[in-house]
Motif scaffolding. Structure first.
Motif, mmCIF file in Angstrom:
data_model
loop_
_atom_site.group_PDB
_atom_site.id
_atom_site.type_symbol
_atom_site.label_atom_id
_atom_site.label_comp_id
_atom_site.label_asym_id
_atom_site.label_seq_id
_atom_site.Cartn_x
_atom_site.Cartn_y
_atom_site.Cartn_z
ATOM 1 N N GLY A 121 0.736 -1.519 0.133
ATOM 2 C CA GLY A 121 0.185 0.037 -0.690
ATOM 3 C C GLY A 121 0.941 1.263 -0.237
ATOM 4 O O GLY A 121 -0.072 2.077 0.243
ATOM 5 N N VAL A 122 2.274 0.977 0.054
ATOM 6 C CA VAL A 122 2.631 1.952 -0.395
ATOM 7 C C VAL A 122 2.742 3.006 -1.091
ATOM 8 O O VAL A 122 3.109 1.962 -2.834
ATOM 9 C CB VAL A 122 4.251 1.992 -0.026
ATOM 10 N N THR A 123 2.982 3.891 -2.304
ATOM 11 C CA THR A 123 2.349 5.050 -3.179
ATOM 12 C C THR A 123 3.713 5.285 -3.695
ATOM 13 O O THR A 123 4.197 6.158 -2.875
ATOM 14 C CB THR A 123 1.158 5.493 -3.115
ATOM 15 N N LEU A 124 4.215 4.695 -4.791
ATOM 16 C CA LEU A 124 6.093 5.345 -5.445
ATOM 17 C C LEU A 124 5.111 5.979 -6.611
ATOM 18 O O LEU A 124 4.690 5.246 -7.526
ATOM 19 C CB LEU A 124 6.295 4.011 -5.811
ATOM 20 N N HIS A 125 5.287 7.600 -6.752
ATOM 21 C CA HIS A 125 5.969 7.970 -7.977
ATOM 22 C C HIS A 125 7.251 7.856 -8.146
ATOM 23 O O HIS A 125 7.755 8.634 -7.434
ATOM 24 C CB HIS A 125 5.063 9.134 -7.641
ATOM 25 N N GLU A 126 7.366 7.413 -9.177
ATOM 26 C CA GLU A 126 8.722 7.576 -9.807
ATOM 27 C C GLU A 126 8.980 8.882 -11.100
ATOM 28 O O GLU A 126 8.125 8.689 -11.549
ATOM 29 C CB GLU A 126 9.464 6.036 -9.976
ATOM 30 N N LYS A 127 9.980 9.199 -11.286
ATOM 31 C CA LYS A 127 10.190 10.192 -12.300
ATOM 32 C C LYS A 127 9.674 11.175 -11.845
ATOM 33 O O LYS A 127 8.920 11.678 -13.230
ATOM 34 C CB LYS A 127 10.685 9.272 -13.800
ATOM 35 N N THR A 128 9.334 11.904 -10.777
ATOM 36 C CA THR A 128 8.576 12.726 -10.039
ATOM 37 C C THR A 128 9.367 14.085 -10.051
ATOM 38 O O THR A 128 9.700 13.596 -8.947
ATOM 39 C CB THR A 128 6.890 12.318 -9.275
ATOM 40 N N LYS A 129 8.949 15.091 -10.310
ATOM 41 C CA LYS A 129 9.678 16.202 -10.054
ATOM 42 C C LYS A 129 8.499 16.901 -9.681
ATOM 43 O O LYS A 129 7.975 17.457 -9.354
ATOM 44 C CB LYS A 129 10.228 17.029 -11.412
ATOM 45 N N VAL A 130 9.193 17.490 -8.152
ATOM 46 C CA VAL A 130 8.765 18.602 -7.420
ATOM 47 C C VAL A 130 8.839 19.580 -7.711
ATOM 48 O O VAL A 130 9.543 20.381 -7.688
ATOM 49 C CB VAL A 130 8.916 18.374 -5.367
ATOM 50 N N ALA A 131 7.782 20.651 -8.106
ATOM 51 C CA ALA A 131 8.095 21.710 -8.582
ATOM 52 C C ALA A 131 7.550 22.448 -7.122
ATOM 53 O O ALA A 131 9.069 23.993 -6.837
ATOM 54 C CB ALA A 131 6.986 22.453 -9.128
ATOM 55 N N ARG A 132 7.138 22.419 -6.080
ATOM 56 C CA ARG A 132 7.292 23.110 -5.258
ATOM 57 C C ARG A 132 6.443 23.017 -4.044
ATOM 58 O O ARG A 132 6.070 21.944 -4.088
ATOM 59 C CB ARG A 132 6.206 24.823 -5.015
ATOM 60 N N ILE A 133 6.860 23.391 -2.435
ATOM 61 C CA ILE A 133 6.331 22.457 -1.427
ATOM 62 C C ILE A 133 5.582 23.538 -0.827
ATOM 63 O O ILE A 133 5.780 24.531 -0.452
ATOM 64 C CB ILE A 133 6.781 22.171 -0.645
ATOM 65 N N GLU A 134 4.845 23.664 -0.798
ATOM 66 C CA GLU A 134 3.430 24.637 0.075
ATOM 67 C C GLU A 134 2.901 23.985 1.875
ATOM 68 O O GLU A 134 2.972 22.825 1.861
ATOM 69 C CB GLU A 134 2.427 24.496 -0.872
ATOM 70 N N ARG A 135 2.848 24.820 2.448
ATOM 71 C CA ARG A 135 1.982 24.670 3.712
ATOM 72 C C ARG A 135 -0.008 25.083 3.759
ATOM 73 O O ARG A 135 -0.463 25.688 2.717
ATOM 74 C CB ARG A 135 2.567 25.846 4.591
ATOM 75 N N THR A 136 -0.557 23.560 4.057
ATOM 76 C CA THR A 136 -1.644 23.785 4.035
ATOM 77 C C THR A 136 -2.396 24.037 4.623
ATOM 78 O O THR A 136 -1.627 23.480 6.615
ATOM 79 C CB THR A 136 -2.263 22.442 2.937
ATOM 80 N N ALA A 137 -3.362 23.814 4.984
ATOM 81 C CA ALA A 137 -4.516 23.997 6.483
ATOM 82 C C ALA A 137 -3.827 22.840 7.270
ATOM 83 O O ALA A 137 -4.106 22.610 8.447
ATOM 84 C CB ALA A 137 -5.665 24.844 6.096
ATOM 85 N N GLY A 138 -3.907 21.219 6.280
ATOM 86 C CA GLY A 138 -3.468 20.514 7.406
ATOM 87 C C GLY A 138 -1.900 19.477 6.776
ATOM 88 O O GLY A 138 -2.152 18.576 7.852
ATOM 89 N N GLY A 139 -1.751 20.418 7.050
ATOM 90 C CA GLY A 139 -0.345 19.482 6.806
ATOM 91 C C GLY A 139 1.092 20.268 5.344
ATOM 92 O O GLY A 139 1.088 21.825 5.774
ATOM 93 N N ILE A 140 0.953 19.859 4.647
ATOM 94 C CA ILE A 140 2.158 19.881 3.374
ATOM 95 C C ILE A 140 1.390 19.663 2.279
ATOM 96 O O ILE A 140 0.920 18.206 2.147
ATOM 97 C CB ILE A 140 3.425 20.191 3.385
ATOM 98 N N ALA A 141 1.644 20.254 1.541
ATOM 99 C CA ALA A 141 1.610 20.486 -0.195
ATOM 100 C C ALA A 141 2.268 19.635 -1.039
ATOM 101 O O ALA A 141 3.407 21.009 -1.098
ATOM 102 C CB ALA A 141 0.055 20.749 -0.980
#
Length: 474
Positions: free
Chosen positions: A225-245
């Motif tokens: 049940g671990v979700t793995l996204h390979e060859k995936t580039k993160v453009a940015r990290i944002e703070r959300t009301a419930g945590g992060i995105a």
């Protein structure tokens, strides 16, 4: 200002590498000063190998409760008290800490300075109010987590391996940046303890390992049940009301409650004033030769800080090379061909020497690849642990070039192949030993024995045996 200290050996760093040198040199009767600005035991005891394997053990116990159906035992979803899980982790650290403590090393005769060290000359250091001059200075300052240049990452709460073991709240959805060994070990452990987990990897997971073997590990994590996204580039990290995105390129967004950054480590050399000692270094670490000596003949760099191998076992090995070479003046050179490593997912993944990709790049078609599956091992069948493979690389003369294992207890099973490489054993030695039955260790013999299958049961051998069978009984 204290008087000048003039020890036979001065060590900067009280982690695995530095402690091995300190203990060895002191027990040989030398005057030793050890300088450590942080926690004794370094990364391995406090933030790395010990707490991570303790957490993995707890996660394995939880997973066992879900996995009994195949044995006729009703599976249950475990009730996890995450605070008590982390008490277990802290307890393991506490049980080992006395071995690395100031008190133990002072009893060995080591003078321990809890200060930050910096060079003031080629053979001189300043540590708090102490000046130290020594003909043999050993740098064993380790490494630390590095953050990738992802916009917004530094502005949001996040874990690294140095902080996650102090956390006592089970994440509802843990995002993991990095699909290397640390990232996947923690991803599986937290998933087994009840968290939802998503891994974001810019390349491929476990990219430094043999792809045939790493695929076995990746398949198991996905199956759990671990979700793995390979060859995936993160453009940015944002703070959300419930945590992060995590905002992805070219599009997409994944939200989580917590974030673990596991994208690599960098050698710790800040504040040492290496230039004043004439010690060459770059972003990869302190430059050393094969005897681990720096550009300053009075200074050695061992362990993670030299950028060679970021493994605890190699830190200890390099410490022993320093003792052999610098103290006994015996030949002592680092052999990259015998370096093992292991990833403690379930199944585990272990490697020593060359993998198939590197062996073919170096030797072309003059290599033989030997395989033996765990499904063909009776002990693995009895324990229903048949997902796995032993993969051995040998040359045409039967010389072992490397071995990799994906399967249960791979970190233990790789050790026979470590011995083969360090002892320069031929494949025939591994094929001829007698293991007890039934054990997983039989996989080594079977894999090695397959080297001879084509020759032993080929047409020429069959013809010879038929001829010999017609002769009188000998």
């Amino acid at each position: 200002m204290s008087a000048m200290l003039t020890p036979d050996v001065c060590i900067v760093g009280g982690g695995s590498a530095g402690l091995v040198v300190a203990a060895g040199a002191a027990q040989l009767g030398l005057d030793v000063v050890l300088i450590e600005r942080g926690l004794m035991g370094g990364d391995c005891l406090n933030y790395g190998c010990v707490p991570s394997k303790a957490l993995i053990a707890a996660a394995r116990a939880a997973q066992a409760q879900r996995s009994g159906a195949i044995f006729g035992i009703a599976p249950v979803e475990p009730t996890v008290d995450f605070g008590k899980v982390m008490d277990h982790v802290a307890g393991v650290i506490a049980s080992i800490a006395p071995n690395d403590s100031v008190e133990r090393f002072e009893k060995l005769g080591v003078r321990v300075l809890r200060e930050e060290a910096r060079f003031t000359g080629r053979t001189e250091l300043q540590a708090g109010g102490h000046r130290i001059r020594s003909k043999r200075i050993v740098l064993a300052t380790g490494s630390r987590p590095t953050l990738p240049p992802v916009p917004g990452l530094a502005d949001v709460p996040h874990f690294t391996n140095e902080t996650i073991f102090a956390n006592r709240v089970l994440p509802s959805h843990l995002l993991v940046l990095g699909g290397g060994p640390i990232g996947l070990e923690m991803a599986q452990a937290f998933r087994r303890l009840g968290a939802r987990v998503t891994v974001l990897e810019a390349a491929t997971c476990l990219a430094k390992d043999d792809s045939e073997l790493s695929a076995i590990v990746v398949a198991r994590l996905r199956g759990e049940g671990v979700t793995l996204h390979e060859k995936t580039k993160v453009a940015r990290i944002e703070r959300t009301a419930g945590g992060i995105a995590a905002v992805l390129e070219p599009g997409g967004r994944i939200e989580g409650s917590h974030l673990l950054v596991a994208t690599g480590r960098v050698p710790t050399v800040d504040g040492l004033d290496l230039e004043k000692a004439g010690v060459a270094h770059d972003k990869r670490g302190i430059t050393v030769d094969e005897s681990l000596r720096t550009s300053n003949r009075n200074v050695w760099a061992i362990g993670d800080c030299n950028g060679r191998y970021a493994f605890t076992h190699m830190a200890g090995h390099e410490a022993s090379l320093f003792i052999r070479g610098a103290l006994f003046r015996a030949p002592a050179r680092l052999d990259p061909g015998i370096v093992p490593w292991a990833t403690y997912t379930d199944p585990e993944l272990a490697q020593v020497g060359l993998n198939e990709r590197d062996a073919r790049a170096r030797y072309g078609d003059a290599v033989k690849v030997l395989r033996w599956t765990f499904a063909d091992n009776e002990r693995a069948q009895t324990e229903r642990e048949t997902d796995g493979l032993v993969k051995v690389i040998a040359d045409r003369r039967g010389r072992v070039l490397g071995a990799g294992i994906a399967g249960p207890h791979a970190g233990e099973l790789i050790q026979s192949w470590c011995l083969a490489l360090s002892g320069r054993l031929r494949i025939s030695t591994l094929a001829s030993f007698v293991p007890p039955y039934p054990t997983l260790g039989e996989t080594a013999k079977r894999a090695a024995g397959s080297y001879y299958t084509e020759t032993l049961f080929g047409p020429r051998t069959r013809l010879l045996v038929r001829f010999l069978a017609r002769l009188p009984v000998w």
